[in-house]
Design a protein around this motif. Structure first.
Motif, PDB file in Angstrom:
ATOM      1  N   VAL A  66       9.037  -2.300  -4.926  1.00  0.00           N
ATOM      2  CA  VAL A  66       8.423  -3.027  -3.824  1.00  0.00           C
ATOM      3  C   VAL A  66       9.192  -4.335  -3.639  1.00  0.00           C
ATOM      4  CG1 VAL A  66       6.333  -4.158  -2.987  1.00  0.00           C
ATOM      5  CG2 VAL A  66       6.166  -1.981  -4.220  1.00  0.00           C
ATOM      6  N   ARG A  67       9.833  -4.469  -2.499  1.00  0.00           N
ATOM      7  CA  ARG A  67      10.659  -5.649  -2.204  1.00  0.00           C
ATOM      8  C   ARG A  67      11.666  -5.917  -3.321  1.00  0.00           C
ATOM      9  NH1 ARG A  67       5.718  -6.609   0.169  1.00  0.00           N
ATOM     10  NH2 ARG A  67       4.751  -7.461  -1.695  1.00  0.00           N
ATOM     11  N   GLY A  71      -6.386   2.975  12.355  1.00  0.00           N
ATOM     12  CA  GLY A  71      -6.091   2.235  11.125  1.00  0.00           C
ATOM     13  C   GLY A  71      -7.029   2.668  10.006  1.00  0.00           C
ATOM     14  N   GLY A  79     -12.397  -4.670  13.053  1.00  0.00           N
ATOM     15  CA  GLY A  79     -11.252  -4.610  12.146  1.00  0.00           C
ATOM     16  C   GLY A  79     -11.294  -3.421  11.216  1.00  0.00           C
ATOM     17  N   ILE A  80     -10.123  -3.121  10.637  1.00  0.00           N
ATOM     18  CA  ILE A  80      -9.945  -1.887   9.866  1.00  0.00           C
ATOM     19  C   ILE A  80     -10.856  -1.835   8.637  1.00  0.00           C
ATOM     20  CG2 ILE A  80      -8.273  -0.533   8.514  1.00  0.00           C
ATOM     21  CD1 ILE A  80      -6.097  -1.535  10.454  1.00  0.00           C
ATOM     22  N   LEU A  81     -10.949  -2.946   7.899  1.00  0.00           N
ATOM     23  CA  LEU A  81     -11.778  -2.944   6.682  1.00  0.00           C
ATOM     24  C   LEU A  81     -13.233  -2.628   7.003  1.00  0.00           C
ATOM     25  CD1 LEU A  81     -10.781  -5.963   4.387  1.00  0.00           C
ATOM     26  CD2 LEU A  81     -10.568  -3.531   3.908  1.00  0.00           C
ATOM     27  N   ALA A  82     -13.777  -3.334   7.983  1.00  0.00           N
ATOM     28  CA  ALA A  82     -15.183  -3.136   8.346  1.00  0.00           C
ATOM     29  C   ALA A  82     -15.393  -1.718   8.883  1.00  0.00           C
ATOM     30  CB  ALA A  82     -15.610  -4.174   9.384  1.00  0.00           C
ATOM     31  N   GLU A 115       1.639 -12.550  -1.574  1.00  0.00           N
ATOM     32  CA  GLU A 115       2.597 -12.825  -2.651  1.00  0.00           C
ATOM     33  C   GLU A 115       3.198 -14.200  -2.396  1.00  0.00           C
ATOM     34  OE1 GLU A 115       5.210  -9.592  -4.260  1.00  0.00           O
ATOM     35  OE2 GLU A 115       6.790 -10.888  -3.452  1.00  0.00           O
ATOM     36  N   PHE A 160      -3.733   0.141   1.106  1.00  0.00           N
ATOM     37  CA  PHE A 160      -4.859  -0.453   0.409  1.00  0.00           C
ATOM     38  C   PHE A 160      -6.078   0.407   0.677  1.00  0.00           C
ATOM     39  CE2 PHE A 160      -8.526  -3.287   0.220  1.00  0.00           C
ATOM     40  CZ  PHE A 160      -8.319  -3.941  -0.993  1.00  0.00           C
ATOM     41  N   GLU A 196       0.123  -9.054   3.238  1.00  0.00           N
ATOM     42  CA  GLU A 196      -0.098  -7.641   3.553  1.00  0.00           C
ATOM     43  C   GLU A 196      -1.507  -7.446   4.093  1.00  0.00           C
ATOM     44  OE1 GLU A 196       1.455  -4.512   1.455  1.00  0.00           O
ATOM     45  OE2 GLU A 196       2.930  -5.665   0.307  1.00  0.00           O
ATOM     46  N   SER A 197      -1.586  -6.737   5.201  1.00  0.00           N
ATOM     47  CA  SER A 197      -2.876  -6.323   5.741  1.00  0.00           C
ATOM     48  C   SER A 197      -3.093  -4.874   5.315  1.00  0.00           C
ATOM     49  CB  SER A 197      -2.876  -6.437   7.264  1.00  0.00           C
ATOM     50  OG  SER A 197      -1.986  -5.482   7.798  1.00  0.00           O
ATOM     51  N   VAL A 198      -4.235  -4.304   5.694  1.00  0.00           N
ATOM     52  CA  VAL A 198      -4.468  -2.903   5.364  1.00  0.00           C
ATOM     53  C   VAL A 198      -3.314  -2.056   5.890  1.00  0.00           C
ATOM     54  CG1 VAL A 198      -6.041  -0.939   5.603  1.00  0.00           C
ATOM     55  CG2 VAL A 198      -6.969  -3.252   5.478  1.00  0.00           C
ATOM     56  N   LYS A 199      -2.818  -2.394   7.066  1.00  0.00           N
ATOM     57  CA  LYS A 199      -1.809  -1.558   7.725  1.00  0.00           C
ATOM     58  C   LYS A 199      -0.384  -1.785   7.268  1.00  0.00           C
ATOM     59  CE  LYS A 199      -1.429   0.506  11.431  1.00  0.00           C
ATOM     60  NZ  LYS A 199      -1.879   1.801  10.910  1.00  0.00           N
ATOM     61  N   LYS A 226      11.564  -5.206  -6.407  1.00  0.00           N
ATOM     62  CA  LYS A 226      11.056  -5.405  -7.759  1.00  0.00           C
ATOM     63  C   LYS A 226      10.266  -4.181  -8.224  1.00  0.00           C
ATOM     64  CE  LYS A 226       9.496  -9.337  -6.218  1.00  0.00           C
ATOM     65  NZ  LYS A 226       8.784 -10.593  -5.983  1.00  0.00           N
ATOM     66  N   GLY A 276      -4.640  -8.557  11.150  1.00  0.00           N
ATOM     67  CA  GLY A 276      -5.875  -7.907  10.715  1.00  0.00           C
ATOM     68  C   GLY A 276      -6.177  -8.277   9.271  1.00  0.00           C
ATOM     69  N   ASP A 277      -7.070  -7.489   8.670  1.00  0.00           N
ATOM     70  CA  ASP A 277      -7.596  -7.823   7.347  1.00  0.00           C
ATOM     71  C   ASP A 277      -6.492  -7.977   6.298  1.00  0.00           C
ATOM     72  OD1 ASP A 277     -10.445  -7.482   8.105  1.00  0.00           O
ATOM     73  OD2 ASP A 277      -9.807  -5.407   8.441  1.00  0.00           O
ATOM     74  N   VAL A 280      -5.090  -8.171   2.685  1.00  0.00           N
ATOM     75  CA  VAL A 280      -5.538  -7.629   1.392  1.00  0.00           C
ATOM     76  C   VAL A 280      -4.659  -8.081   0.232  1.00  0.00           C
ATOM     77  CG1 VAL A 280      -6.648  -5.617   2.412  1.00  0.00           C
ATOM     78  CG2 VAL A 280      -4.239  -5.469   1.734  1.00  0.00           C
ATOM     79  N   PHE A 281      -3.534  -8.720   0.526  1.00  0.00           N
ATOM     80  CA  PHE A 281      -2.636  -9.134  -0.556  1.00  0.00           C
ATOM     81  C   PHE A 281      -1.719 -10.238  -0.062  1.00  0.00           C
ATOM     82  CE2 PHE A 281       1.496  -8.764  -2.760  1.00  0.00           C
ATOM     83  CZ  PHE A 281       1.073  -9.010  -4.061  1.00  0.00           C
ATOM     84  N   ARG A 323       4.280   0.757  -0.079  1.00  0.00           N
ATOM     85  CA  ARG A 323       4.193   1.450   1.212  1.00  0.00           C
ATOM     86  C   ARG A 323       5.079   2.689   1.225  1.00  0.00           C
ATOM     87  NH1 ARG A 323      -0.103  -1.109   3.980  1.00  0.00           N
ATOM     88  NH2 ARG A 323      -0.057  -3.283   3.352  1.00  0.00           N
ATOM     89  N   ARG A 364      -2.393  -6.010  -7.425  1.00  0.00           N
ATOM     90  CA  ARG A 364      -2.976  -5.977  -6.085  1.00  0.00           C
ATOM     91  C   ARG A 364      -1.963  -5.639  -4.996  1.00  0.00           C
ATOM     92  NH1 ARG A 364      -8.005  -5.173  -6.407  1.00  0.00           N
ATOM     93  NH2 ARG A 364      -8.350  -6.061  -4.336  1.00  0.00           N
ATOM     94  N   ALA A 365      -0.675  -5.600  -5.323  1.00  0.00           N
ATOM     95  CA  ALA A 365       0.327  -5.405  -4.271  1.00  0.00           C
ATOM     96  C   ALA A 365       0.411  -3.941  -3.863  1.00  0.00           C
ATOM     97  CB  ALA A 365       1.690  -5.883  -4.748  1.00  0.00           C
ATOM     98  N   PRO A 366       0.219  -3.636  -2.570  1.00  0.00           N
ATOM     99  CA  PRO A 366       0.388  -2.250  -2.118  1.00  0.00           C
ATOM    100  C   PRO A 366       1.855  -1.833  -2.140  1.00  0.00           C
ATOM    101  CG  PRO A 366      -0.885  -3.564  -0.533  1.00  0.00           C
ATOM    102  CD  PRO A 366      -0.234  -4.523  -1.486  1.00  0.00           C
TER     103      PRO A 366
END
Lengths: 378, 125
Positions: free
Chosen positions: A355-356, A234, A39-42, B39, A327, B57-60, A358, B33-34, B36-37, A307, A303-305
């Motif tokens: 974001v969405r 990723g 996975g992407i995080l690891a 809502e 992230f 939300e995932s990393v991607k 807001k 996938g992972d 991360v958030f 994009r 914490r909200a990304p």
């Protein structure tokens, strides 16, 4: 130009990725691994702590061949703003192909080979999605005395991370002696290749150009080291975003100048003074007076990304747009890049990201988000 | 054993009395996938079948979580805000998103049983 009915191209490592359990996705016309089972995080964290191995064979590799270094450098300098004439043997430089308005057609790496016998040749690496555009532009604009030779028979892999040098040294002793942005031809376990000390993750590392027919051998040799794991696109994206590096088609394109994109460091002094590259008038003016808008780092609160495409709002007005966002596993939270008017570019300025629907408060911050750990020049 | 049903959008709903526990399926978390958030809606909000109830939300990428059933939100899994990775570790258990009081139990009839969902996954993979 991308037609969805055209089947994706495959790199020479396609079957190796599938055997490793990769999830393959279409990217720039190629079927590429977005992630492996970890996975992407690891994969991101492994690259920051050990060494990650990336297949970047989709990128375009080409030679420019002229009568001498001076001749080929002078020709390329009419299309890019970097100082190529004064590149040393075995030195690599980052630059941009520019439109006549100073917009970025593509960003690329230019290398002068270490071998004096190859003088008059430059080695180019360009983005996968821009290959055909770049090659057409180069052919149209270069003099007949300089030849562009695409090297589609070459694969490209990147070994990135703090363990990269220790991993590579026993396989290719020449590589360990390279300084940052140095390059050499080498023999990797008997396979002829071209190695540069560079990459796009913010880590020390190497890019290894090798014949497609031999790349699987090099790939599997490097992967057999327990410090090395395969890393997909990723994590490549989250690593480069943390490193504050631009992704073509997102953070830079034909509408952005290198000064707006804060790539002025890639335009050496002689070129700034002399000009004589496409869009020089605009770029020299922006260097002197500052660009009207600039690329900045953005740290969303919470914490909200945010994009790509999210609007940047200040005092109730849309002032810019997020060009990359997500992230950052090493950064430990959401992060983004985008363009804002110069007056709002100061670190610490608070803006809102939509974001969405807001508004999400975000602070203009330094890039890179994570301090790079490139090798020092020896 | 409590009854679990799945939507074609890969949300699940587990019925516990008149309360429905809603989350995303194990398959959905694998595809994302992972995480991360997350809502979540507010307690007291109403959610409508097929409409957005939460965001994951995932990393991607960001994805909407559609309510598989309509109802009033009676509880949300606030722990996910601090540890969103729970969605990956235990999507259909500790990684639940919200609990609603059903307003139209008949909606459950349009959802898939665990066996039917497994068959559905075979058709899309």
């Amino acid at each position: 130009m991308t037609d969805q009915t055209v089947p994706s191209l495959r790199t020479a490592l396609h079957d190796a990725h599938v055997a490793l359990g990769a999830r393959m996705v279409p990217f720039a016309g190629y079927d590429m691994p977005v992630q492996y089972p970890d996975g992407i995080l690891a994969e991101h964290n492994w690259t920051r702590t050990h060494a990650g191995l990336f297949d970047v064979s989709h990128m375009g590799q080409a030679l420019l061949i002229g009568a001498s270094h001076a001749a080929v450098a002078a020709a390329l300098e009419t299309l890019i703003p970097a100082d190529i004439l004064n590149l040393k043997l075995g030195q690599q430089r980052y630059s941009q192909l520019l439109t006549d308005e100073g917009g970025i057609i593509d960003d690329l790496m230019v290398t002068r080979p270490l071998d004096p016998g190859l003088d008059g040749t430059l080695f180019l690496v360009v983005n996968a999605a821009r290959k055909q555009v770049d090659y057409a532009h180069l052919r149209a604009r270069l003099p007949a005395t300089v030849r562009l030779v695409p090297k589609d028979e070459l694969a490209l892999i990147a070994l990135q991370g703090p363990d990269a040098a220790a991993v590579l040294a026993p396989h290719a002793p020449e590589a360990g002696e390279l300084g940052f942005m140095g390059a050499t031809s080498a023999t990797l376990d008997g396979v002829p290749c071209h190695i540069s000390r560079s990459g796009y993750t913010g880590e020390d590392g190497f890019e290894i150009s090798v014949a497609s027919t031999a790349v699987e051998k090099v790939w599997s040799h490097l992967l057999s080291d327990s410090r090395v794991k395969p890393i997909g696109l990723g994590a490549r994206d989250s690593l480069r975003l943390e490193a504050g590096l631009c992704l073509y088609g997102h953070d830079i394109d034909t509408t952005t100048s290198p000064i707006e994109a804060r790539l002025a460091w890639s335009i050496q002094k002689r070129r700034r003074q002399e000009g004589s590259f496409p869009g020089a008038a605009r770029i020299q003016r922006e260097l002197a007076e500052g660009a009207a808008r600039v690329r900045v780092g953005l740290k969303p609160e919470g914490r909200a990304p945010a994009r790509e495409g999210a609007e940047i709002v200040h005092d109730g007005a849309v002032v810019g747009i997020v060009t990359s966002g997500g992230f950052g596993p090493s950064f430990g939270g959401p992060l983004a890049m985008g363009y804002v008017p110069a007056a709002l570019a100061e670190v610490g300025t608070v803006v809102q990201l939509m974001v969405r629907g807001k508004p999400l408060p975000a602070t203009i911050c330094h890039v890179p988000f994570v301090a790079p750990r490139y090798a020092r020049n020896s | 054993m409590s009854e679990i049903r799945y939507s074609k959008d890969h949300e699940y709903v587990r019925i516990e009395g008149d309360i429905a526990v809603i989350g995303i399926s194990h398959y959905a978390q694998e595809q994302l996938g992972d995480v991360v958030f997350v809502e979540l809606p507010g307690v007291g909000d109403t959610v409508a079948q097929g409409k957005e109830a939460a965001v994951v939300e995932s990393v991607k990428a960001a994805s909407e979580v559609f309510a598989p059933v309509s109802g009033e939100v009676v509880e949300v899994n606030g722990a996910l805000e601090g540890t969103p990775a729970t969605v990956n570790e235990d999507a259909e258990g500790a990684g639940w998103f919200l609990k609603v009081r059903l307003t139209n139990p008949a909606e459950l009839d349009g959802l898939m049983s665990a066996a039917a969902y497994e068959d559905f996954l075979k058709t899309i993979s």
